[in-house]
Structures are given as C-alpha cells and as structure tokens.
Design a protein around this motif. Structure first.
Motif, PDB file in Angstrom:
ATOM      1  N   GLY A 149       6.657   3.394   3.993  1.00  0.00           N
ATOM      2  CA  GLY A 149       7.247   3.164   2.676  1.00  0.00           C
ATOM      3  C   GLY A 149       8.760   3.006   2.718  1.00  0.00           C
ATOM      4  N   LEU A 204       0.831  -1.207   0.000  1.00  0.00           N
ATOM      5  CA  LEU A 204       0.000   0.000   0.000  1.00  0.00           C
ATOM      6  C   LEU A 204       0.864   1.254   0.000  1.00  0.00           C
ATOM      7  CD1 LEU A 204      -2.804  -1.090   2.496  1.00  0.00           C
ATOM      8  CD2 LEU A 204      -3.000  -0.801   0.012  1.00  0.00           C
ATOM      9  N   ALA A 205       1.949   1.238   0.754  1.00  0.00           N
ATOM     10  CA  ALA A 205       2.860   2.388   0.768  1.00  0.00           C
ATOM     11  C   ALA A 205       3.513   2.563  -0.601  1.00  0.00           C
ATOM     12  CB  ALA A 205       3.920   2.215   1.850  1.00  0.00           C
ATOM     13  N   LEU A 261       2.210   1.923  -3.422  1.00  0.00           N
ATOM     14  CA  LEU A 261       1.226   2.412  -4.386  1.00  0.00           C
ATOM     15  C   LEU A 261       0.858   3.885  -4.215  1.00  0.00           C
ATOM     16  CD1 LEU A 261      -1.146  -0.676  -4.475  1.00  0.00           C
ATOM     17  CD2 LEU A 261       0.494   0.047  -6.224  1.00  0.00           C
ATOM     18  N   ARG A 262       1.357   4.502  -3.149  1.00  0.00           N
ATOM     19  CA  ARG A 262       1.067   5.932  -2.991  1.00  0.00           C
ATOM     20  C   ARG A 262       1.580   6.679  -4.208  1.00  0.00           C
ATOM     21  NH1 ARG A 262       2.558   5.504   2.914  1.00  0.00           N
ATOM     22  NH2 ARG A 262       4.664   5.993   2.259  1.00  0.00           N
ATOM     23  N   GLU A 263       0.892   7.772  -4.556  1.00  0.00           N
ATOM     24  CA  GLU A 263       1.263   8.524  -5.755  1.00  0.00           C
ATOM     25  C   GLU A 263       2.685   9.045  -5.702  1.00  0.00           C
ATOM     26  OE1 GLU A 263      -1.480  11.379  -7.282  1.00  0.00           O
ATOM     27  OE2 GLU A 263      -3.185  10.144  -6.716  1.00  0.00           O
ATOM     28  N   SER A 264       3.102   9.533  -4.560  1.00  0.00           N
ATOM     29  CA  SER A 264       4.482  10.013  -4.449  1.00  0.00           C
ATOM     30  C   SER A 264       5.021   9.601  -3.090  1.00  0.00           C
ATOM     31  CB  SER A 264       4.541  11.529  -4.610  1.00  0.00           C
ATOM     32  OG  SER A 264       3.767  12.158  -3.622  1.00  0.00           O
ATOM     33  N   PRO A 265       6.272   9.159  -3.072  1.00  0.00           N
ATOM     34  CA  PRO A 265       6.846   8.772  -1.782  1.00  0.00           C
ATOM     35  C   PRO A 265       6.998   9.986  -0.878  1.00  0.00           C
ATOM     36  CG  PRO A 265       8.495   8.695  -3.518  1.00  0.00           C
ATOM     37  CD  PRO A 265       7.190   9.011  -4.173  1.00  0.00           C
ATOM     38  N   ALA A 266       6.930   9.740   0.408  1.00  0.00           N
ATOM     39  CA  ALA A 266       7.075  10.830   1.376  1.00  0.00           C
ATOM     40  C   ALA A 266       8.497  11.383   1.316  1.00  0.00           C
ATOM     41  CB  ALA A 266       6.785  10.318   2.784  1.00  0.00           C
TER      42      ALA A 266
END
Length: 168
Positions: free
Chosen positions: A122, A36-37, A39-44
């Motif tokens: 992530g 799930l991490a 698949l986030r649009e942009s990494p933190a």
C-alpha cells in the motif's frame, strides 16, 4: 504443420499481443495489487509494514522527494534482457533514474520485485497507464529510510549506462 484454430472468443489475441510489447499484463497486475492494498479497511501502520527488500527500500528512498515512479520498456533494444520492463523513478524534475542493469538481468528483476512489494504494502498508488506514485504512507515510510542504508544500490542504479534507445 497443422495449427489449432483460434477459439471464436479469441479474436482479441492480436490486440493482446500488441499490448504485451509494452508490458501491459504485468503493469495491469501491479496496478491491481495497488488497488487491492487501497481497498484494505485500514492502512498498515508504519511499524507494521512488511519487511521490504533492499531493492524496495531503495526505490522508496529514491522517490522520497517527488514520489513519481513509472514502468517502462525499451522495445527496440537488440538484447532481450535490455527490453525487460523496468522501474524508473523521477528523483527531481530533470532527473530520472532507471533501476535496471544492462549486464545483470537478475538485478533488474529484483528491482521489479521491489516495486511489487511496494504495491502490495500500500505504499504506491496507480494513476494512469504505467504511472504510479508514492501513497501518503509511502511518503512517510520513504522519509524513515536512512539514505546511507540504500546508497550502494542507488549508486549502482545511477551508474548504469543507458541502453540503446532507452529514455534518459
């Protein structure tokens, strides 16, 4: 004593019971959290990473060179707390650190919670079965942790004596 009959769709219960002996439900949940991490649009951004617990930061720092982490159980130990799922970090090719404490189940649980935090942030990637690694962001974040900050918890993990049957 009357037992309730199994639901016709529950034929997989015996197989599921066997996988629980190796922590599979928890490992699957952690692998999913990593996915799930991913698949986030942009990494933190590193400065926007959530506040990690001291245990999470210790795991991250310990893995900074090789980036290899694994979840293991010792299912032949006599004492229940010694059979708990635990985090292992491959610090060097011949050095594996078990982040668990024979006499402190709470510490073992805190390290497992730290692993969960790394998945959610992530900073870890799931590869196969119980094998994980630092992500690119994980390697970067690990390098930013001063070794002195995590030295006490790392020393505590390194001083733990193996349980009977525990991989060394």
């Amino acid at each position: 004593m009357t037992l309730l009959p199994l639901h016709p769709g529950d034929d997989h219960l015996a197989e599921s019971w066997g996988t629980m002996a190796f922590g599979a439900p928890t490992i699957i949940a952690l692998a999913r959290l990593c996915a799930l991490a991913l698949l986030r649009e942009s990494p933190a951004a590193p400065d926007a990473l959530p506040a990690l617990s001291p245990e999470a930061r210790t795991l991250l720092s310990a893995a900074r060179e090789r980036g290899v982490l694994e979840l293991k159980v010792v299912n032949n130990a006599f004492v229940a707390s010694q059979r708990f799922l635990a985090v292992y970090v491959e610090r060097a090719p011949e050095e594996l650190i078990a982040f668990r404490a024979a006499d402190d189940p709470e510490l073992s649980a805190r390290f497992l919670e730290g692993f969960r935090q790394l998945c959610a942030a992530g900073l870890l990637l799931h590869h196969l079965n119980a094998e994980f690694s630092l992500s690119a962001a994980g390697f970067q974040a690990a390098r930013e942790i001063p070794p002195a900050e995590v030295a006490p918890l790392l020393a505590q993990a390194q001083s733990n004596h193996p349980f009977p049957g525990q991989p060394e």
